[in-house]
Design a protein around this motif. Structure first.
Motif, PDB file in Angstrom:
ATOM      1  N   UNK A 190       0.808  -1.222   0.000  1.00  9.53           N
ATOM      2  CA  UNK A 190       0.000   0.000   0.000  1.00  9.53           C
ATOM      3  C   UNK A 190       0.839   1.269   0.000  1.00  9.53           C
ATOM      4  N   UNK A 191       0.196   2.360  -0.349  1.00  6.90           N
ATOM      5  CA  UNK A 191       0.856   3.666  -0.339  1.00  6.90           C
ATOM      6  C   UNK A 191       1.289   4.022   1.072  1.00  6.90           C
ATOM      7  N   UNK A 192       2.457   4.637   1.173  1.00  3.67           N
ATOM      8  CA  UNK A 192       2.997   5.061   2.467  1.00  3.67           C
ATOM      9  C   UNK A 192       3.006   6.577   2.599  1.00  3.67           C
ATOM     10  N   UNK A 193       2.378   7.254   1.674  1.00  3.26           N
ATOM     11  CA  UNK A 193       2.380   8.715   1.640  1.00  3.26           C
ATOM     12  C   UNK A 193       0.962   9.229   1.911  1.00  3.26           C
ATOM     13  N   UNK A 201      -5.162   8.040   9.434  1.00  4.36           N
ATOM     14  CA  UNK A 201      -3.864   8.562   9.006  1.00  4.36           C
ATOM     15  C   UNK A 201      -2.732   8.021   9.885  1.00  4.36           C
ATOM     16  N   UNK A 202      -1.573   7.824   9.270  1.00  5.34           N
ATOM     17  CA  UNK A 202      -0.426   7.297   9.987  1.00  5.34           C
ATOM     18  C   UNK A 202       0.269   8.397  10.783  1.00  5.34           C
ATOM     19  N   UNK A 250       6.473  11.969   7.664  1.00  2.00           N
ATOM     20  CA  UNK A 250       6.598  13.297   7.046  1.00  2.00           C
ATOM     21  C   UNK A 250       6.075  13.316   5.620  1.00  2.00           C
ATOM     22  N   UNK A 251       5.863  12.132   5.025  1.00  2.00           N
ATOM     23  CA  UNK A 251       5.373  12.062   3.656  1.00  2.00           C
ATOM     24  C   UNK A 251       3.859  12.151   3.578  1.00  2.00           C
ATOM     25  N   UNK A 252       3.182  12.057   4.714  1.00  2.00           N
ATOM     26  CA  UNK A 252       1.730  12.135   4.752  1.00  2.00           C
ATOM     27  C   UNK A 252       1.247  13.452   5.324  1.00  2.00           C
ATOM     28  N   UNK A 253      -0.050  13.547   5.440  1.00  2.00           N
ATOM     29  CA  UNK A 253      -0.635  14.756   6.027  1.00  2.00           C
ATOM     30  C   UNK A 253      -0.368  14.766   7.530  1.00  2.00           C
ATOM     31  N   UNK A 254       0.023  15.906   8.094  1.00  2.00           N
ATOM     32  CA  UNK A 254       0.281  15.965   9.541  1.00  2.00           C
ATOM     33  C   UNK A 254      -0.985  15.627  10.330  1.00  2.00           C
ATOM     34  N   UNK A 255      -0.837  14.812  11.350  1.00  2.00           N
ATOM     35  CA  UNK A 255      -1.979  14.435  12.184  1.00  2.00           C
ATOM     36  C   UNK A 255      -1.483  14.157  13.593  1.00  2.00           C
TER      37      UNK A 255
END
Length: 388
Positions: A190-193, A201-202, A250-255
């Motif tokens: 799966x996508x990691x971004x 969200x991760x 850091x590659x995803x949306x901040x949560x």
């Protein structure tokens, strides 16, 4: 051990270079690619079938430039576009590690791809287009921890080899496609971004738990090819796992952790609310085959962990592959001791039953997602990809 051994550990070499039932790093594992079947090489120091006669210079050239000790070009199924980013010290440590292992004589089948893919000199043009040789330079605008995580993910860990889609000639795509998800060995990586379809969200903590334990509070347990990766990652220092988690997050949306927890509660509540509205044969099949372990939290935990299925990425994915493979073949070798085994239903349920089960689980545990189409045909197709 040297201080650079973590670069060796992150490579997780036994995963690709050990055939099922074979000796570690002796090669012979069959890799199915869109271009044909590739057999992995013997990485033990056997002088006739392995690396025993390879100098360090030859080894480094293969790792950085994709050229074997005899001058032949290697195929990028061997992820030298990632390994080229390893530092000089870690490259030397990796060579020393491999040369210190027991030598195993093992003649592996020769890789022979159809023309034009089997024309190895053509890889020189591929390298000119897609290879940037040399160690990875640090980003001075980022923290040392972030740079360490990037180094491990992009270099020794070569996460993109599975989690980044490839173009028509087998090169990893760049830009927004980096770590955007791909299908490898019949499993969806799966996508990691920010393109992740995970219900929650991760966060940094969740990535760290997943890499260390193979299981998190708000995401599913590892299965398939990721399970042995987690076993190898378990040998890394905690600081390295944390650095990888920092970089990936850091590659995803901040949560925040609080926001992630609220999203998880909402997903579980939605799946519980819809459960009473979809009673029928598929629901009874689920309760009989799966309900003893996969319940909404009110019952006992019989094997390993009981994570609400509403939090599993496999249920929210655009494709049913990972769910179907888990149902067909179960989980015989959990990534860590704390995770439970899952029985295989390949011989207990037919294609129609597994399709009905998958459709029910999608509707119940991912109610905001559209139904999967053609499930019975997908089950039949995936059956042919997996061993009996």
């Amino acid at each position: 051990r040297s201080s650079n051994v973590t670069g060796v550990q992150t490579c997780a070499l036994p995963i690709c270079h050990t055939a099922p039932g074979g000796l570690p790093n002796a090669g012979g594992r069959k890799l199915e690619t869109p271009f044909g079947t590739i057999y992995t090489t013997n990485l033990t120091p056997d002088p006739d079938t392995g690396l025993g006669r390879w100098s360090y210079a030859a080894f480094e050239r293969a790792m950085r430039e994709g050229i074997s000790h005899d001058g032949r070009h290697l195929y990028p199924a061997f992820p030298y576009p990632s390994f080229t980013k390893i530092s000089g010290d870690d490259m030397l440590a990796l060579y020393a590690f491999l040369m210190s292992q027991p030598a195993t004589r093992n003649e592996v089948p020769a890789t022979s791809l159809a023309f034009p893919y089997g024309f190895r000199p053509g890889m020189a043009m591929w390298n000119a287009l897609h290879l940037d040789p040399g160690p990875l330079a640090a980003d001075p605008a980022r923290s040392a921890e972030w740079n360490r995580g990037r180094y491990l993910v992009e270099g020794a860990g070569h996460c993109g080899a599975c989690h980044t889609p490839r173009n028509a000639i087998g090169a990893e795509k760049g830009g927004a496609a980096y770590l955007a998800g791909a299908v490898i060995d019949g499993w969806e990586a799966p996508a990691l971004t920010a393109m992740s379809l995970a219900p929650v969200p991760w966060t940094v903590d969740e990535f760290e738990r997943y890499l260390r334990d193979g299981h998190t509070l708000h995401h599913g347990s590892v299965a398939g090819p990721m399970a042995p990766v987690v076993r190898e990652l378990g040998t890394l220092p905690a600081a390295d796992l944390r650095a990888m988690a920092v970089y990936l997050a850091s590659l995803g949306a901040p949560v925040t952790d609080e926001e992630a927890a609220a999203t998880a509660r909402a997903a579980v509540d939605a799946s519980v609310a819809i459960a009473a509205t979809i009673r029928g044969p598929a629901q009874r099949l689920f309760e009989g085959a799966c309900g003893a372990c996969h319940h909404d939290g009110a019952g006992p935990v019989l094997l390993g962990r009981n994570l609400p299925l509403a939090l599993h990425t496999s249920l929210s994915s655009e494709r049913p592959d990972n769910l179907i493979r888990a149902v067909l073949d179960g989980i015989a070798h959990p990534a860590t001791r704390d995770l439970g085994f899952m029985p295989a239903f390949r011989h207990a349920l037919n294609a129609r039953q597994i399709a009905e089960l998958a459709a029910y689980m999608r509707e119940r545990f991912a109610p905001s997602k559209p139904a999967w189409n053609g499930l019975e045909a997908e089950v039949a197709r995936i059956r042919t990809l997996t061993p009996e």
